[in-house]
Design a protein around this motif. Structure first.
Motif, PDB file in Angstrom:
ATOM      1  N   ARG A  22       0.821  -1.208   0.000  1.00 23.71           N
ATOM      2  CA  ARG A  22       0.000   0.000   0.000  1.00 23.71           C
ATOM      3  C   ARG A  22       0.856   1.259   0.000  1.00 23.71           C
ATOM      4  NH1 ARG A  22      -3.396  -2.618  -1.910  1.00 23.71           N
ATOM      5  NH2 ARG A  22      -5.133  -3.520  -0.830  1.00 23.71           N
ATOM      6  N   ALA A  55      -0.693   3.092  -6.653  1.00 24.29           N
ATOM      7  CA  ALA A  55      -1.644   3.876  -7.442  1.00 24.29           C
ATOM      8  C   ALA A  55      -2.282   2.945  -8.463  1.00 24.29           C
ATOM      9  CB  ALA A  55      -0.953   5.056  -8.109  1.00 24.29           C
ATOM     10  N   GLY A  56      -3.204   2.144  -7.993  1.00 30.48           N
ATOM     11  CA  GLY A  56      -3.840   1.167  -8.871  1.00 30.48           C
ATOM     12  C   GLY A  56      -2.911   0.002  -9.148  1.00 30.48           C
ATOM     13  N   ARG A  57      -3.210  -0.713 -10.226  1.00 30.45           N
ATOM     14  CA  ARG A  57      -2.402  -1.880 -10.585  1.00 30.45           C
ATOM     15  C   ARG A  57      -1.170  -1.516 -11.392  1.00 30.45           C
ATOM     16  NH1 ARG A  57      -7.585  -3.433 -12.218  1.00 30.45           N
ATOM     17  NH2 ARG A  57      -6.888  -3.123 -14.338  1.00 30.45           N
ATOM     18  N   ARG A  65      -2.443   9.021   0.147  1.00 33.63           N
ATOM     19  CA  ARG A  65      -3.319   7.881  -0.153  1.00 33.63           C
ATOM     20  C   ARG A  65      -4.429   8.293  -1.112  1.00 33.63           C
ATOM     21  NH1 ARG A  65      -3.608   6.375   6.157  1.00 33.63           N
ATOM     22  NH2 ARG A  65      -1.545   5.390   6.292  1.00 33.63           N
ATOM     23  N   ALA A 123      -4.879   6.921  -4.916  1.00 35.47           N
ATOM     24  CA  ALA A 123      -6.115   6.269  -5.367  1.00 35.47           C
ATOM     25  C   ALA A 123      -6.645   6.930  -6.641  1.00 35.47           C
ATOM     26  CB  ALA A 123      -7.163   6.311  -4.262  1.00 35.47           C
ATOM     27  N   ARG A 124      -6.622   8.251  -6.682  1.00 34.04           N
ATOM     28  CA  ARG A 124      -7.128   8.971  -7.864  1.00 34.04           C
ATOM     29  C   ARG A 124      -6.257   8.700  -9.084  1.00 34.04           C
ATOM     30  NH1 ARG A 124     -10.414  10.211 -11.418  1.00 34.04           N
ATOM     31  NH2 ARG A 124     -10.215  12.248 -12.367  1.00 34.04           N
ATOM     32  N   GLY A 174      -4.407   6.107  -9.524  1.00 33.87           N
ATOM     33  CA  GLY A 174      -4.663   4.707  -9.867  1.00 33.87           C
ATOM     34  C   GLY A 174      -5.917   4.550 -10.708  1.00 33.87           C
ATOM     35  N   GLU A 175      -6.976   5.285 -10.362  1.00 31.65           N
ATOM     36  CA  GLU A 175      -8.206   5.244 -11.155  1.00 31.65           C
ATOM     37  C   GLU A 175      -7.954   5.713 -12.583  1.00 31.65           C
ATOM     38  OE1 GLU A 175     -10.935   7.721  -9.035  1.00 31.65           O
ATOM     39  OE2 GLU A 175     -11.222   6.268  -7.412  1.00 31.65           O
ATOM     40  N   VAL A 188      -5.053   5.790 -14.281  1.00 31.93           N
ATOM     41  CA  VAL A 188      -4.161   4.872 -14.998  1.00 31.93           C
ATOM     42  C   VAL A 188      -4.877   3.562 -15.327  1.00 31.93           C
ATOM     43  CG1 VAL A 188      -2.037   3.514 -14.798  1.00 31.93           C
ATOM     44  CG2 VAL A 188      -2.066   5.903 -14.063  1.00 31.93           C
ATOM     45  N   ASP A 189      -5.595   3.004 -14.348  1.00 31.33           N
ATOM     46  CA  ASP A 189      -6.280   1.732 -14.583  1.00 31.33           C
ATOM     47  C   ASP A 189      -7.407   1.872 -15.602  1.00 31.33           C
ATOM     48  OD1 ASP A 189      -4.527   0.581 -12.809  1.00 31.33           O
ATOM     49  OD2 ASP A 189      -5.983   0.396 -11.175  1.00 31.33           O
ATOM     50  N   ALA A 190      -8.123   2.999 -15.582  1.00 31.54           N
ATOM     51  CA  ALA A 190      -9.195   3.218 -16.563  1.00 31.54           C
ATOM     52  C   ALA A 190      -8.621   3.288 -17.973  1.00 31.54           C
ATOM     53  CB  ALA A 190      -9.967   4.492 -16.242  1.00 31.54           C
TER      54      ALA A 190
END
Length: 169
Positions: A70, A86-88, A110, A114-115, A117-118, A120-122
Motif C-alpha cells: 500500500r 496507485a492502482g495496478r 493515499r 487512489a485517484r 490509480g483510477e 491509470v487503470d481506466a
C-alpha cells in the motif's frame, strides 16, 4: 497510460493541499515517468529508485504476511519520501520537508494515489478493450466464411459382429 495532463493536475492539487511537499511524481510499475512535478530532482532517477523500492517493499509485505503493498515511508535527515500504490499499474512518490504534518501527508498521499490509480487503470482498461476488439475484428476478417452444405446421406450396410460364442462341453 492515462493522460499526463490529468495526472499532473492531480500532483499539483496534492502539492496545494500539503504545502510542505517539495515534489511529486507518478511512475508506471515499469519505472517510466507518467507525470512529475519535482523541481531540482531528476524524475527518471527517482522513478527508477521508486520501482526498485517497490519491489523490495512488496516482497517484505508478502514475506511477513501483511498483504498487498500500500505505501512506503522513508525518513531522512531533511525530510520524507513516501511512495503509494496507485492502482495496478502505477505508483505515486512524494517528497516532503521534515516539518510536514505526517498524518496529513499520509492521508493526502493515499487519496492522490487512489485517484491516479483510477486514471491509470481506466486508461489501461480502455486500451485493453480496444486491443481485444481489434484482434477479434482481425480474426473474423481472416477466417473464411463458414458455409454449410448438406451432404447426401447414403445407406449403410448393417454391422455384423464376429462374436464368438462358447458352448459348454
Amino acid at each position: 497510460m492515462a493522460s499526463e495532463a490529468e495526472i499532473l493536475d492531480e500532483l499539483r492539487r496534492l502539492r496545494a493541499r500539503v504545502p510542505q511537499l517539495t515534489g511529486a511524481l507518478a511512475a508506471g510499475v515499469d519505472g517510466l515517468v507518467l507525470a512529475q512535478d519535482t523541481p531540482g530532482v531528476e524524475p527518471e532517477r527517482v522513478a527508477a529508485l521508486t520501482v526498485t523500492a517497490l519491489g523490495v517493499a512488496e516482497r517484505m509485505a508478502d514475506a511477513t504476511g501483511q498483504g498487498d503493498f500500500r505505501e512506503l515511508l522513508v525518513r531522512g535527515v531533511y525530510g520524507y519520501v513516501a511512495t503509494y500504490a496507485a492502482g495496478r499499474g502505477a505508483v505515486l512518490t512524494v517528497l516532503a520537508q521534515d516539518r510536514v504534518n505526517l498524518g496529513r501527508l499520509l492521508l493526502e498521499g493515499r487519496r492522490a494515489g487512489a485517484r491516479i490509480g483510477e486514471l491509470v487503470d481506466a486508461e489501461a482498461a480502455e486500451i485493453e478493450a480496444e486491443t481485444e476488439e481489434r484482434s477479434e475484428a482481425t480474426a473474423s476478417a481472416k477466417a473464411p466464411p463458414r458455409t454449410t452444405t448438406a451432404r447426401p446421406r447414403t445407406a449403410r450396410a448393417p454391422r455384423t459382429t464376429n462374436a464368438r460364442t462358447t458352448t459348454e462341453s
